[in-house]
Design an enzyme around this catalytic site. Sequence first.
Site, PDB file in Angstrom:
ATOM      1  N   TYR A 110       3.205   3.645  23.006  1.00 20.76           N
ATOM      2  CA  TYR A 110       4.462   4.219  23.500  1.00 20.76           C
ATOM      3  C   TYR A 110       4.661   3.852  24.958  1.00 20.76           C
ATOM      4  O   TYR A 110       3.702   3.745  25.726  1.00 20.76           O
ATOM      5  CB  TYR A 110       4.436   5.748  23.412  1.00 20.76           C
ATOM      6  CG  TYR A 110       4.612   6.309  22.029  1.00 20.76           C
ATOM      7  CD1 TYR A 110       5.879   6.455  21.475  1.00 20.76           C
ATOM      8  CD2 TYR A 110       3.504   6.692  21.279  1.00 20.76           C
ATOM      9  CE1 TYR A 110       6.040   6.979  20.208  1.00 20.76           C
ATOM     10  CE2 TYR A 110       3.662   7.214  20.009  1.00 20.76           C
ATOM     11  CZ  TYR A 110       4.927   7.356  19.476  1.00 20.76           C
ATOM     12  OH  TYR A 110       5.086   7.867  18.213  1.00 20.76           O
ATOM     13  N   TYR A 149      -1.399   3.814  15.469  1.00 23.61           N
ATOM     14  CA  TYR A 149      -2.196   4.001  16.689  1.00 23.61           C
ATOM     15  C   TYR A 149      -3.255   5.073  16.467  1.00 23.61           C
ATOM     16  O   TYR A 149      -3.087   5.978  15.649  1.00 23.61           O
ATOM     17  CB  TYR A 149      -1.301   4.335  17.884  1.00 23.61           C
ATOM     18  CG  TYR A 149      -0.426   5.572  17.756  1.00 23.61           C
ATOM     19  CD1 TYR A 149      -0.937   6.844  17.944  1.00 23.61           C
ATOM     20  CD2 TYR A 149       0.929   5.435  17.475  1.00 23.61           C
ATOM     21  CE1 TYR A 149      -0.129   7.968  17.846  1.00 23.61           C
ATOM     22  CE2 TYR A 149       1.753   6.548  17.370  1.00 23.61           C
ATOM     23  CZ  TYR A 149       1.218   7.804  17.563  1.00 23.61           C
ATOM     24  OH  TYR A 149       2.026   8.914  17.461  1.00 23.61           O
ATOM     25  N   ARG A 159      -2.791   7.356  13.244  1.00 23.95           N
ATOM     26  CA  ARG A 159      -1.455   7.670  12.737  1.00 23.95           C
ATOM     27  C   ARG A 159      -0.926   6.462  11.973  1.00 23.95           C
ATOM     28  O   ARG A 159      -0.982   5.343  12.465  1.00 23.95           O
ATOM     29  CB  ARG A 159      -0.460   7.950  13.882  1.00 23.95           C
ATOM     30  CG  ARG A 159      -0.722   9.105  14.804  1.00 23.95           C
ATOM     31  CD  ARG A 159      -0.754  10.482  14.154  1.00 23.95           C
ATOM     32  NE  ARG A 159      -0.003  10.709  12.932  1.00 23.95           N
ATOM     33  CZ  ARG A 159       1.296  11.003  12.858  1.00 23.95           C
ATOM     34  NH1 ARG A 159       2.019  11.088  13.928  1.00 23.95           N
ATOM     35  NH2 ARG A 159       1.880  11.230  11.701  1.00 23.95           N
ATOM     36  N   HIS A 162       5.065   5.033  12.138  1.00 28.52           N
ATOM     37  CA  HIS A 162       6.067   6.091  11.938  1.00 28.52           C
ATOM     38  C   HIS A 162       7.136   6.032  13.010  1.00 28.52           C
ATOM     39  O   HIS A 162       6.909   5.494  14.100  1.00 28.52           O
ATOM     40  CB  HIS A 162       5.414   7.482  11.937  1.00 28.52           C
ATOM     41  CG  HIS A 162       4.741   7.817  13.233  1.00 28.52           C
ATOM     42  ND1 HIS A 162       3.474   7.381  13.541  1.00 28.52           N
ATOM     43  CD2 HIS A 162       5.161   8.502  14.329  1.00 28.52           C
ATOM     44  CE1 HIS A 162       3.151   7.799  14.749  1.00 28.52           C
ATOM     45  NE2 HIS A 162       4.162   8.478  15.262  1.00 28.52           N
ATOM     46  N   HIS A 164       9.823   8.726  14.914  1.00 25.09           N
ATOM     47  CA  HIS A 164      10.218  10.130  15.103  1.00 25.09           C
ATOM     48  C   HIS A 164      11.737  10.230  15.060  1.00 25.09           C
ATOM     49  O   HIS A 164      12.437   9.395  15.643  1.00 25.09           O
ATOM     50  CB  HIS A 164       9.717  10.636  16.456  1.00 25.09           C
ATOM     51  CG  HIS A 164       8.223  10.636  16.586  1.00 25.09           C
ATOM     52  ND1 HIS A 164       7.452  11.742  16.302  1.00 25.09           N
ATOM     53  CD2 HIS A 164       7.356   9.665  16.959  1.00 25.09           C
ATOM     54  CE1 HIS A 164       6.175  11.437  16.511  1.00 25.09           C
ATOM     55  NE2 HIS A 164       6.094  10.195  16.906  1.00 25.09           N
TER      56      HIS A 164
HETATM   57 FE    FE Z   1       4.198   9.226  17.238  1.00 27.86          FE
END
Ligand code: FE
Length: 244
Positions: A110, A149, A159, A162, A164
């Site tokens: 991110y 990640y 994870r 995905h 959000h």
């Molecule tokens: Fe996330």
Amino acid sequence: MRNLEEGDFQRRDRAMHPPAFTPVYKSTYLRAPRHALLSLEQSIGDKTGPVFGQGHLNPLDNDLILNYARPGEEAIGERIVVYGHVMDEFGRPVRNTLLEVWQANAGGRYRHKRDGYLAALDPNFGGCGRCLTDDEGRYFFRTIRPGPYPFPNNGSDWRPAHIHFSLFGEAFAQRLVTQMYFEGDPLIALCPMVNGIPDPAARERLVARLDMAEMVPFDSLAYRFDIVLRGRRSTFFENRPEGL
Ligand code: FE
């Protein structure tokens, strides 16, 4: 059941949610409340606005490949389009609602100061986008497929890829938040956050389907993710208010 005024909170159905304290998801040790919950009265500020219109959005807001990129450059990654319908429990379109998305880049990182994952930042990818649903409740955005990640949980859990999602609704109190996953990703079944959702069918409804009919030839694959606000086929929302 009382009639809800527009913008009213609806009570959360806690049976649909994972228990606040879910030991396999370690963060809940710190996040789970230790005291009984209290209900707060709603204020007028909770129940009104803001109202978004097309004039608030920029033309590239739903194009994550370009909306952060330097002129003439593009985000790196597997190019995809994500589209779907936002519907109420009767399948009626939810029009003109602000849909916001945020995601990691193709390497799983991110653009956030708290993200210390070693994967490189992409200088041309910001990871945020938004659009309004149209008269048929449709939304559409273009992006790159995010990478999975790791996160610290039982050592290093992962994870699945995905995106959000936030749906704003008509008032601050109505905002709904969820995550979309990708069909065929083997990490979905291993994810402690996904598995915290008790109902397997609810987990399945968070998985977007590859839709070759909507792919863009020689450009992008397409994934379809429909969102249902209420009812038996409701999408699972992390902060789902319920009560109707
Ligand atoms: Fe996330």
